[in-house]
Design an enzyme around this catalytic site. Structure first.
Site, PDB file in Angstrom:
ATOM      1  N   ASN A 292       0.878  -1.175   0.000  1.00 16.26           N
ATOM      2  CA  ASN A 292       0.000   0.000   0.000  1.00 16.26           C
ATOM      3  C   ASN A 292       0.914   1.224   0.000  1.00 16.26           C
ATOM      4  OD1 ASN A 292      -1.744   2.079   0.514  1.00 16.26           O
ATOM      5  ND2 ASN A 292      -2.675   1.160   2.332  1.00 16.26           N
TER       6      ASN A 292
ATOM      7  N   ARG B 252      -2.622  -2.182  -3.287  1.00 17.26           N
ATOM      8  CA  ARG B 252      -3.818  -1.364  -3.081  1.00 17.26           C
ATOM      9  C   ARG B 252      -3.714  -0.195  -4.054  1.00 17.26           C
ATOM     10  NH1 ARG B 252      -4.918   3.331   1.099  1.00 17.26           N
ATOM     11  NH2 ARG B 252      -7.117   3.623   0.683  1.00 17.26           N
TER      12      ARG B 252
ATOM     13  N   HIS C  75     -12.971   2.702   0.253  1.00 22.18           N
ATOM     14  CA  HIS C  75     -13.011   1.657   1.293  1.00 22.18           C
ATOM     15  C   HIS C  75     -13.651   0.374   0.772  1.00 22.18           C
ATOM     16  CE1 HIS C  75     -12.944   4.621   4.958  1.00 22.18           C
ATOM     17  NE2 HIS C  75     -11.721   4.201   4.658  1.00 22.18           N
TER      18      HIS C  75
ATOM     19  N   ARG D 284     -11.505  15.022   8.414  1.00 19.44           N
ATOM     20  CA  ARG D 284     -12.328  15.417   7.257  1.00 19.44           C
ATOM     21  C   ARG D 284     -13.747  15.751   7.698  1.00 19.44           C
ATOM     22  NH1 ARG D 284     -11.057  10.295   3.619  1.00 19.44           N
ATOM     23  NH2 ARG D 284      -9.234   9.935   4.912  1.00 19.44           N
TER      24      ARG D 284
ATOM     25  N   GLU E  84      -8.201  -5.552   5.249  1.00 23.59           N
ATOM     26  CA  GLU E  84      -8.015  -5.212   3.833  1.00 23.59           C
ATOM     27  C   GLU E  84      -6.817  -5.951   3.229  1.00 23.59           C
ATOM     28  OE1 GLU E  84      -8.665  -1.266   5.472  1.00 23.59           O
ATOM     29  OE2 GLU E  84      -9.224  -0.644   3.459  1.00 23.59           O
TER      30      GLU E  84
END
Ligand code: AMP
Length: 427
Positions: A6, A107, A196, A257, A401
């Site tokens: 990733n 990823r 996601h 965020r 993940e």
């Protein structure tokens, strides 16, 4: 064994997974790449006795995390991604793991409308991912760099791209389109993509297995609540709607965020703050959310602790976070109509009993009755139903993940074909 990568602009997260056994053997992080202080930390799982790796799986059959590991840290000068992966390859070789790698899974944040599944990387795939740079300028170039460097370091291994967006390609047009001029979508790729997806897909598959229900008959709402948070309505294993959009900024309130806001605020605040639209977007991404509201921290654990001690900003941030999650759950009953489970996952979803309790308290009208004794004890990797018998079901399921990326990579590099029908029973 699969090497999962990733890649960020100045970091690389990685893991070595054995997807058949659902075991993580190595994990680690290279950070501050390209600047002074660049370093790589590698955790290598240690077997206490010389039994074969097969026996690492515990009695419940779930993934064993590396509890018992040795950590190796190397300074990289001001080395970049190439130096980091070269060091990783060297360490894997020294531990006899390099020859056991069969493929590399990456990823990739944005697959645009091109990818509804993971894909074995070819020059054509690289070209399409590169085309997506325009809509994911912060993420995709780093992911492409990771692919390039991994291909240089491990030229004999197939490489697979697993996209954050692909799971959401099943959303119907009335769900993914914005009510903007149609030309925005046709000419400028403007639409909801959602992110996601790897986590939401993992949770759907895992929940079907846990409830012993075919995925095709499973309706769930997955609330992935971590530093980044998103929620997804999943019907028959397919994403019907999700809270992130063209970018990962909208939807739930996140660590830093804002989630949903009135878009007219952007020009209004640009003028007030004597900045431009990008300046305001930066604040919405980096200084808003839990941090902005609480004026304390983006960390939910610290916030819930501060809230119990009476910190008003923390109390407000936690309340706003839970209220927003609950509103989305109620909204997503529209595409689902019938719900098998509301699933909490991510660092907050898996660990914060108080957040789950507050979300479910807003949703009593949907029949949720939390079991406090179970809910309070559910943290640190436990998977369980947290509602009472007879209640609409809410549960906690741990996301993984890396494992999902390893499973896709394993499947795509052994056989061709879609990965959506993967069941954990096959692994
Ligand atoms: P993630 O991005 O999925 O790693 O999640 C990070 C978030 O999970 C942070 O806000 C953490 O504070 C939160 N978190 C982790 N453990 C706990 C906990 N025990 N209670 C509340 N929040 C937690």
């Amino acid at each position: 064994m699969i090497l999962v990568i990733n890649c960020g602009s100045s970091s690389v997260k990685f893991a070595v997974m054995e997807p058949l056994e659902q075991v993580m053997l190595v994990s680690g992080l290279a950070e501050k790449l390209g600047s002074d202080g660049a370093e790589i930390a590698i955790k290598i799982g240690v077997q206490k006795n010389p039994t074969p790796r097969r026996s690492w799986k515990d009695a419940s059959g779930s993934l064993i995390k590396i509890e018992d590991y040795q950590k190796e840290v190397y300074q990289l000068g001001n080395g970049g991604h190439t130096e980091a992966l070269a060091k990783l390859v060297e360490v894997l070789k020294a531990h006899g793991l390099l020859n056991e790698l069969t493929a590399v899974g990456h990823r990739v944040v944005h697959g645009g409308s091109y990818f509804s599944d993971s894909a074995v990387i070819t020059p054509e795939i690289i070209e399409k991912v590169t085309e997506c740079n325009v809509i994911a300028p912060l993420h995709n170039p780093a992911n492409l760099l990771g692919i390039e460097v991994a291909t240089q370091q491990l030229p004999n291994l197939p490489q697979v791209a697993v996209f954050d967006t692909s799971f959401h390609q099943t959303m119907p047009d009335y769900s993914y389109l914005y009510a903007t001029p149609r030309s925005w979508e046709k000419e400028h790729h403007v639409r909801r993509y959602g992110f996601h997806g790897t986590s939401h897909r993992f949770i759907a598959i895992k929940t079907a297995e846990l409830l012993n229900k075919p995925l095709s008959d499973l309706n769930i709402i997955c609330a992935h609540m971590g530093n980044g948070s998103s929620i997804c309505a999943i019907k028959g294993g397919e994403s019907m709607d999700t809270s992130m959009g063209f970018t990962p900024l909208p939807g739930l309130i996140m660590g830093t965020r804002s989630g949903d806001i009135d878009p007219a605020l952007i020009t209004y605040m640009a003028e007030r703050l004597n900045t431009d639209a990008q300046g305001v977007i930066d604040i919405l991404n980096k200084k808003s959310g839990l941090l902005g509201v609480s004026e304390l921290t983006n960390d939910m654990r610290e916030l819930t602790e501060a809230a119990t001690k009476g910190h008003e900003g923390a109390q407000l941030a936690v309340e706003m976070f839970c209220y927003r999650v609950a509103k989305y759950v109620a909204e997503y009953m529209v595409p689902l109509q019938r719900l098998d489970a509301l699933v909490f996952t991510g660092g907050i979803g898996e660990n914060s009993a108080i957040v789950r309790e507050k979300v479910l308290a807003h949703l009593r009208f949907l029949g949720f009755i939390v079991d406090p004794a179970v809910n309070d004890k559910t943290y640190g990797g436990k998977t369980t139903v947290i509602t009472t018998a007879g209640s609409t079901r809410a549960m906690v399921v741990n996301t993984n993940e890396e494992l999902m990326i390893a499973m896709d990579t394993h499947q795509l590099t052994r056989t061709s074909g879609a990965v959506k029908s993967v069941s954990f029973e096959n692994y």
